[in-house]
Design an enzyme around this catalytic site. Structure first.
Site, PDB file in Angstrom:
ATOM      1  N   ASP A  10       0.792  -1.245   0.000  1.00  0.00           N
ATOM      2  CA  ASP A  10       0.000   0.000   0.000  1.00  0.00           C
ATOM      3  C   ASP A  10       0.823   1.293   0.000  1.00  0.00           C
ATOM      4  O   ASP A  10       0.532   2.222   0.781  1.00  0.00           O
ATOM      5  CB  ASP A  10      -0.969   0.019   1.189  1.00  0.00           C
ATOM      6  CG  ASP A  10      -2.014  -1.094   1.127  1.00  0.00           C
ATOM      7  OD1 ASP A  10      -1.967  -1.896   0.178  1.00  0.00           O
ATOM      8  OD2 ASP A  10      -2.865  -1.155   2.029  1.00  0.00           O
ATOM      9  N   LYS A 108      -7.024  -5.055  -3.155  1.00  0.00           N
ATOM     10  CA  LYS A 108      -7.792  -5.606  -2.032  1.00  0.00           C
ATOM     11  C   LYS A 108      -8.729  -4.540  -1.489  1.00  0.00           C
ATOM     12  O   LYS A 108      -8.489  -3.345  -1.666  1.00  0.00           O
ATOM     13  CB  LYS A 108      -6.836  -6.086  -0.938  1.00  0.00           C
ATOM     14  CG  LYS A 108      -5.949  -4.974  -0.402  1.00  0.00           C
ATOM     15  CD  LYS A 108      -4.938  -5.475   0.602  1.00  0.00           C
ATOM     16  CE  LYS A 108      -4.061  -4.368   1.110  1.00  0.00           C
ATOM     17  NZ  LYS A 108      -4.776  -3.309   1.841  1.00  0.00           N
ATOM     18  N   CYS A 153      -2.169  -2.699   7.568  1.00  0.00           N
ATOM     19  CA  CYS A 153      -2.037  -3.604   6.421  1.00  0.00           C
ATOM     20  C   CYS A 153      -0.755  -4.427   6.431  1.00  0.00           C
ATOM     21  O   CYS A 153      -0.765  -5.587   6.024  1.00  0.00           O
ATOM     22  CB  CYS A 153      -2.208  -2.818   5.134  1.00  0.00           C
ATOM     23  SG  CYS A 153      -3.925  -2.261   4.942  1.00  0.00           S
TER      24      CYS A 153
HETATM   25  C1  VGL Z   1      -4.810   0.778   5.555  1.00  0.00           C
HETATM   26  C2  VGL Z   1      -6.437   1.626   6.916  1.00  0.00           C
HETATM   27  C3  VGL Z   1      -7.368   1.504   5.912  1.00  0.00           C
HETATM   28  C4  VGL Z   1      -3.380   0.387   5.392  1.00  0.00           C
HETATM   29  C5  VGL Z   1      -5.739   0.639   4.536  1.00  0.00           C
HETATM   30  O1  VGL Z   1      -2.891   0.319   4.232  1.00  0.00           O
HETATM   31  O2  VGL Z   1      -2.713   0.138   6.428  1.00  0.00           O
HETATM   32  N1  VGL Z   1      -5.175   1.264   6.745  1.00  0.00           N
HETATM   33  N2  VGL Z   1      -7.012   1.013   4.724  1.00  0.00           N
END
Ligand code: VGL
Ligand code: ZN
Length: 206
Positions: A10, A108, A153
């Site tokens: 991410d 995802k 994540c």
């Molecule tokens: C994430 C919160 C919501 C992350 C993704 O990548 O850690 N955190 N969506």
């Protein structure tokens, strides 16, 4: 090929300073990841990839605000600001992330009613992303994790990797955390119990 794979979690604009769900110093992971990525044959990137109106967005729950928690069909869910909406600039990977050899991008969190912190299993804890099967099919056994956010994540992905039978190590200086109500300490505790290793980027041996 090697049986080691770098999992880049991410590294998206919305998690950078100034982004919709900014992680403190989120941009600091980019040079560290670029350096370690040069030493891996296998590289997988993940992308948080929500439809508009996603159930994890506070804006989808009238009267609720970001960073509160609520109960969804599968359990407790933190409510987030709208972030990483499919096809938006906020959902794009950071422009300086240099992983052109990455073989797979796993998206995802695309089911409207289910969040997915983990690159392996969605938040209902039953729906698979398909990543474990892909890795096994290619003979990959040892996973190194970096990216954002350490306590959500990255941690959930590393924990699920262990549960799926992979060796897992987190590259500390190539991750940054959100740290919501002690979430970072809790994550490190769970990671240790699960047997996830900790390394610095200069100690990575793929
Ligand atoms: C994430 C919160 C919501 C992350 C993704 O990548 O850690 N955190 N969506
Ligand atoms: Zn998300």
């Amino acid at each position: 090929m090697s049986d080691a794979c770098l999992i880049v979690v991410d590294v998206q604009n919305d998690f950078m300073p100034g982004g919709a769900l900014a992680v403190p110093q989120g941009d600091a992971v980019v040079p560290a990841i670029n350096r370690v990525a040069a030493t891996f044959e296998w590289i997988v990137a993940t992308q948080d990839w929500h439809p508009r109106g996603h159930a994890s967005f506070a804006s989808s729950h009238p009267g609720r605000r970001p960073f509160e928690t609520t109960r969804l069909a599968y359990g407790e869910q933190v409510l987030w600001p709208d972030h990483c909406v499919q096809g938006t600039e906020g959902a794009a990977l950071h422009r300086d992330l240099a992983i052109p050899r990455a073989q797979l991008v796993v998206r995802k969190g695309y089911r409207p009613a289910v969040d997915s912190y983990s690159a392996f299993l969605e938040a209902d804890r039953t729906t698979s992303t398909g990543l474990a099967a892909w890795l096994r099919e290619l003979g990959i056994r040892r996973l190194w994790f970096c990216g954002l956010a350490t306590d959500f994540c990255v941690a959930w992905s590393a924990l699920d990797a262990r549960a799926a039978g992979f060796e897992a190590t987190l590259i500390e200086d190539a991750c940054r955390a959100i740290d919501l109500d002690g979430s970072l300490d809790r994550a490190w505790q769970q990671l240790q119990v699960a047997g996830v290793g900790r390394a610095r980027s200069d100690g990575v041996r793929p």
